[in-house]
Design a protein around this motif. Structure first.
Motif, PDB file in Angstrom:
ATOM      1  N   GLY A  71       0.814  -1.220   0.000  1.00  0.00           N
ATOM      2  CA  GLY A  71       0.000   0.000   0.000  1.00  0.00           C
ATOM      3  C   GLY A  71       0.845   1.266   0.000  1.00  0.00           C
ATOM      4  N   PHE A  72       0.204   2.353  -0.434  1.00  0.00           N
ATOM      5  CA  PHE A  72       0.961   3.582  -0.687  1.00  0.00           C
ATOM      6  C   PHE A  72       1.643   4.131   0.570  1.00  0.00           C
ATOM      7  CE2 PHE A  72      -3.468   5.011  -0.121  1.00  0.00           C
ATOM      8  CZ  PHE A  72      -3.331   6.020   0.819  1.00  0.00           C
ATOM      9  N   TRP A 107      -1.100  -8.424   1.677  1.00  0.00           N
ATOM     10  CA  TRP A 107      -1.517  -7.034   1.428  1.00  0.00           C
ATOM     11  C   TRP A 107      -1.050  -6.191   2.597  1.00  0.00           C
ATOM     12  CZ3 TRP A 107      -7.086  -4.937   2.486  1.00  0.00           C
ATOM     13  CH2 TRP A 107      -7.135  -3.564   2.187  1.00  0.00           C
ATOM     14  N   GLY A 109      -1.385  -2.657   4.146  1.00  0.00           N
ATOM     15  CA  GLY A 109      -2.177  -1.427   4.048  1.00  0.00           C
ATOM     16  C   GLY A 109      -1.259  -0.221   3.927  1.00  0.00           C
ATOM     17  N   MET A 110      -1.874   0.894   3.587  1.00  0.00           N
ATOM     18  CA  MET A 110      -1.076   2.110   3.376  1.00  0.00           C
ATOM     19  C   MET A 110      -0.264   2.479   4.615  1.00  0.00           C
ATOM     20  SD  MET A 110      -3.696   5.216   3.889  1.00  0.00           S
ATOM     21  CE  MET A 110      -4.147   5.608   5.558  1.00  0.00           C
ATOM     22  N   ILE A 125      -2.707 -10.041   5.887  1.00  0.00           N
ATOM     23  CA  ILE A 125      -3.053  -8.632   5.652  1.00  0.00           C
ATOM     24  C   ILE A 125      -2.548  -7.824   6.835  1.00  0.00           C
ATOM     25  CG2 ILE A 125      -4.967  -6.971   5.514  1.00  0.00           C
ATOM     26  CD1 ILE A 125      -6.607  -9.157   4.096  1.00  0.00           C
ATOM     27  N   GLY A 127      -2.848  -4.035   8.605  1.00  0.00           N
ATOM     28  CA  GLY A 127      -3.698  -2.840   8.606  1.00  0.00           C
ATOM     29  C   GLY A 127      -2.919  -1.564   8.353  1.00  0.00           C
ATOM     30  N   ALA A 128      -3.642  -0.548   7.921  1.00  0.00           N
ATOM     31  CA  ALA A 128      -3.044   0.750   7.602  1.00  0.00           C
ATOM     32  C   ALA A 128      -2.250   1.284   8.787  1.00  0.00           C
ATOM     33  CB  ALA A 128      -4.161   1.731   7.252  1.00  0.00           C
ATOM     34  N   SER A 130       0.367   0.416  10.329  1.00  0.00           N
ATOM     35  CA  SER A 130       0.945  -0.495  11.324  1.00  0.00           C
ATOM     36  C   SER A 130       2.466  -0.469  11.253  1.00  0.00           C
ATOM     37  CB  SER A 130       0.484  -1.935  11.055  1.00  0.00           C
ATOM     38  OG  SER A 130      -0.925  -2.023  11.127  1.00  0.00           O
ATOM     39  N   VAL A 141      -4.898 -11.485   9.817  1.00  0.00           N
ATOM     40  CA  VAL A 141      -4.977 -10.025   9.691  1.00  0.00           C
ATOM     41  C   VAL A 141      -4.298  -9.479  10.933  1.00  0.00           C
ATOM     42  CG1 VAL A 141      -6.505  -8.021   9.538  1.00  0.00           C
ATOM     43  CG2 VAL A 141      -7.153 -10.180   8.428  1.00  0.00           C
ATOM     44  N   ALA A 143      -2.636  -5.774  12.856  1.00  0.00           N
ATOM     45  CA  ALA A 143      -2.700  -4.309  12.777  1.00  0.00           C
ATOM     46  C   ALA A 143      -2.135  -3.700  14.039  1.00  0.00           C
ATOM     47  CB  ALA A 143      -4.142  -3.846  12.575  1.00  0.00           C
ATOM     48  N   GLY A 144      -1.796  -2.420  13.940  1.00  0.00           N
ATOM     49  CA  GLY A 144      -1.370  -1.642  15.101  1.00  0.00           C
ATOM     50  C   GLY A 144       0.129  -1.486  15.192  1.00  0.00           C
ATOM     51  N   ILE A 150      -5.057  -9.765  14.718  1.00  0.00           N
ATOM     52  CA  ILE A 150      -6.409  -9.501  15.217  1.00  0.00           C
ATOM     53  C   ILE A 150      -7.390 -10.603  14.832  1.00  0.00           C
ATOM     54  CG2 ILE A 150      -6.137  -6.984  15.473  1.00  0.00           C
ATOM     55  CD1 ILE A 150      -7.545  -6.509  12.869  1.00  0.00           C
ATOM     56  N   ARG A 151      -7.096 -11.331  13.770  1.00  0.00           N
ATOM     57  CA  ARG A 151      -7.943 -12.482  13.414  1.00  0.00           C
ATOM     58  C   ARG A 151      -7.242 -13.321  12.343  1.00  0.00           C
ATOM     59  NH1 ARG A 151     -10.592 -11.549   8.530  1.00  0.00           N
ATOM     60  NH2 ARG A 151     -10.863  -9.380   7.943  1.00  0.00           N
TER      61      ARG A 151
HETATM   62  C1  LIG Z   1      -6.702  -4.293   8.812  1.00  0.00           C
HETATM   63  C2  LIG Z   1      -8.051  -4.154   8.115  1.00  0.00           C
HETATM   64  C3  LIG Z   1      -8.035  -4.899   6.767  1.00  0.00           C
HETATM   65  C4  LIG Z   1      -9.025  -4.824   9.075  1.00  0.00           C
HETATM   66  O1  LIG Z   1     -10.329  -4.730   8.573  1.00  0.00           O
HETATM   67  P1  LIG Z   1     -11.495  -5.568   9.318  1.00  0.00           P
HETATM   68  O2  LIG Z   1     -11.173  -7.009   9.308  1.00  0.00           O
HETATM   69  O3  LIG Z   1     -12.779  -5.112   8.715  1.00  0.00           O
HETATM   70  O4  LIG Z   1     -11.332  -5.136  10.831  1.00  0.00           O
HETATM   71  P2  LIG Z   1     -12.280  -4.252  11.773  1.00  0.00           P
HETATM   72  O5  LIG Z   1     -12.522  -2.909  11.151  1.00  0.00           O
HETATM   73  O6  LIG Z   1     -13.456  -5.104  12.154  1.00  0.00           O
HETATM   74  O7  LIG Z   1     -11.334  -4.054  13.034  1.00  0.00           O
HETATM   75  C5  LIG Z   1     -10.999  -5.106  13.921  1.00  0.00           C
HETATM   76  C6  LIG Z   1     -10.206  -4.491  15.074  1.00  0.00           C
HETATM   77  O8  LIG Z   1      -8.922  -4.088  14.581  1.00  0.00           O
HETATM   78  C7  LIG Z   1      -8.710  -2.689  14.776  1.00  0.00           C
HETATM   79  N1  LIG Z   1      -8.031  -2.172  13.575  1.00  0.00           N
HETATM   80  C8  LIG Z   1      -8.448  -2.242  12.289  1.00  0.00           C
HETATM   81  N2  LIG Z   1      -7.558  -1.679  11.479  1.00  0.00           N
HETATM   82  C9  LIG Z   1      -6.564  -1.218  12.265  1.00  0.00           C
HETATM   83  C10 LIG Z   1      -5.365  -0.538  11.989  1.00  0.00           C
HETATM   84  N3  LIG Z   1      -5.037  -0.234  10.747  1.00  0.00           N
HETATM   85  N4  LIG Z   1      -4.576  -0.223  13.028  1.00  0.00           N
HETATM   86  C11 LIG Z   1      -4.914  -0.542  14.297  1.00  0.00           C
HETATM   87  N5  LIG Z   1      -6.041  -1.208  14.609  1.00  0.00           N
HETATM   88  C12 LIG Z   1      -6.856  -1.533  13.602  1.00  0.00           C
HETATM   89  C13 LIG Z   1     -10.121  -2.116  14.906  1.00  0.00           C
HETATM   90  O9  LIG Z   1     -10.099  -0.907  15.627  1.00  0.00           O
HETATM   91  C14 LIG Z   1     -10.829  -3.211  15.644  1.00  0.00           C
HETATM   92  O10 LIG Z   1     -10.462  -3.159  17.001  1.00  0.00           O
HETATM   93  P3  LIG Z   1     -11.505  -3.589  18.176  1.00  0.00           P
HETATM   94  O11 LIG Z   1     -11.796  -5.038  17.947  1.00  0.00           O
HETATM   95  O12 LIG Z   1     -10.738  -3.300  19.422  1.00  0.00           O
HETATM   96  O13 LIG Z   1     -12.703  -2.723  17.970  1.00  0.00           O
HETATM   97  C15 LIG Z   1      -8.433  -2.676   7.851  1.00  0.00           C
HETATM   98  O14 LIG Z   1      -8.793  -2.039   9.066  1.00  0.00           O
HETATM   99  C16 LIG Z   1      -7.277  -1.882   7.217  1.00  0.00           C
HETATM  100  O15 LIG Z   1      -6.450  -1.247   7.885  1.00  0.00           O
HETATM  101  N6  LIG Z   1      -7.226  -1.919   5.877  1.00  0.00           N
HETATM  102  C17 LIG Z   1      -6.184  -1.267   5.089  1.00  0.00           C
HETATM  103  C18 LIG Z   1      -6.818  -0.163   4.218  1.00  0.00           C
HETATM  104  C19 LIG Z   1      -5.765   0.521   3.363  1.00  0.00           C
HETATM  105  O16 LIG Z   1      -4.694   0.819   3.813  1.00  0.00           O
HETATM  106  N7  LIG Z   1      -6.127   0.766   2.097  1.00  0.00           N
HETATM  107  C20 LIG Z   1      -5.286   1.459   1.129  1.00  0.00           C
HETATM  108  C21 LIG Z   1      -3.969   0.823   0.861  1.00  0.00           C
HETATM  109  S1  LIG Z   1      -3.797  -0.180  -0.541  1.00  0.00           S
END
Ligand SMILES: CC(C)(COP(=O)(O)OP(=O)(O)OC[C@H]1O[C@@H](n2cnc3c(N)ncnc32)[C@H](O)[C@@H]1OP(=O)(O)O)[C@@H](O)C(=O)NCCC(=O)NCCS
Length: 153
Positions: A71-72, A107, A109-110, A125, A127-128, A130, A141, A143-144, A150-151
């Motif tokens: 991601g960017f 993947w 994230g950005m 995957i 998360g953005a 991280s 998946v 993140a953080g 997270i799952r």
């Molecule tokens: C990681 C990701 C895929 C998870 O999506 P999801 O499975 O729908 O997860 P949810 O939104 O249900 O979040 C689950 C938990 O993770 C946390 N979480 C989600 N993304 C997070 C991140 N980037 N950083 C920290 N915590 C994150 C949520 O707050 C949530 O916490 P909780 O259970 O305490 O409430 C998504 O949040 C993400 O970051 N996608 C990347 C988007 C991106 O960067 N796109 C452009 C680049 S190509």
């Protein structure tokens, strides 16, 4: 260069990286504004996509396996400063390196930051925004800061 179609600029960028010593597979997309440090240590497999503004530091060896999406504005680091001493500038203390592997179909994230020595398992995957400080298993998946699972997937 800004006036040329994206596809042509992308092909030129890949040619130049190969000339500089990188190994780059088929159907790889490298966007504008991607910075590569240490091209000789870079190995990108087929069908990888690197988004705008990504920094690929390959000085310590960077492998991106097939089908991965970076991601960017992400930064993948394979070398950093050593810092054993206090009262000495960090920039006088040398460097440490560790290869990074981004598994197939990952993947990032950005704005993901990956620190030296990290291996990210296939199909994971991140998360953005991280910061990945330790290895991540496949098919999760995460993140953080630091990135934690997270799952599953
Ligand atoms: C990681 C990701 C895929 C998870 O999506 P999801 O499975 O729908 O997860 P949810 O939104 O249900 O979040 C689950 C938990 O993770 C946390 N979480 C989600 N993304 C997070 C991140 N980037 N950083 C920290 N915590 C994150 C949520 O707050 C949530 O916490 P909780 O259970 O305490 O409430 C998504 O949040 C993400 O970051 N996608 C990347 C988007 C991106 O960067 N796109 C452009 C680049 S190509």
């Amino acid at each position: 260069l800004a006036l040329l179609p994206n596809r042509l600029v992308g092909e030129l960028r890949i040619k130049l990286l190969r000339k500089a010593g990188a190994t780059i597979g088929k159907d790889v997309h490298i966007s504008r504004g991607v910075r590569v440090i240490g091209a000789r240590g870079l190995r990108i497999h087929d069908d990888v996509s690197i988004a705008k503004g990504v920094t690929l530091d390959a000085r310590g060896g960077l492998q991106i396996e097939r089908g991965a999406l970076i991601g960017f504005d992400s930064v993948l680091l394979t070398q950093t400063h050593a810092s054993p001493a206090i009262n000495v500038p960090v920039h006088h203390q040398g460097t440490v390196a560790g290869p990074v592997v981004v598994g197939a179909f990952v993947w990032l994230g950005m704005r993901t930051i990956v620190l030296p020595g990290v291996v990210i398992g296939a199909n994971t995957i991140v998360g953005a925004a991280s910061v990945v400080t330790k290895n991540l298993p496949e098919k999760v998946v995460a993140a953080g800061t630091p990135a934690r699972v997270i799952r599953g997937r």
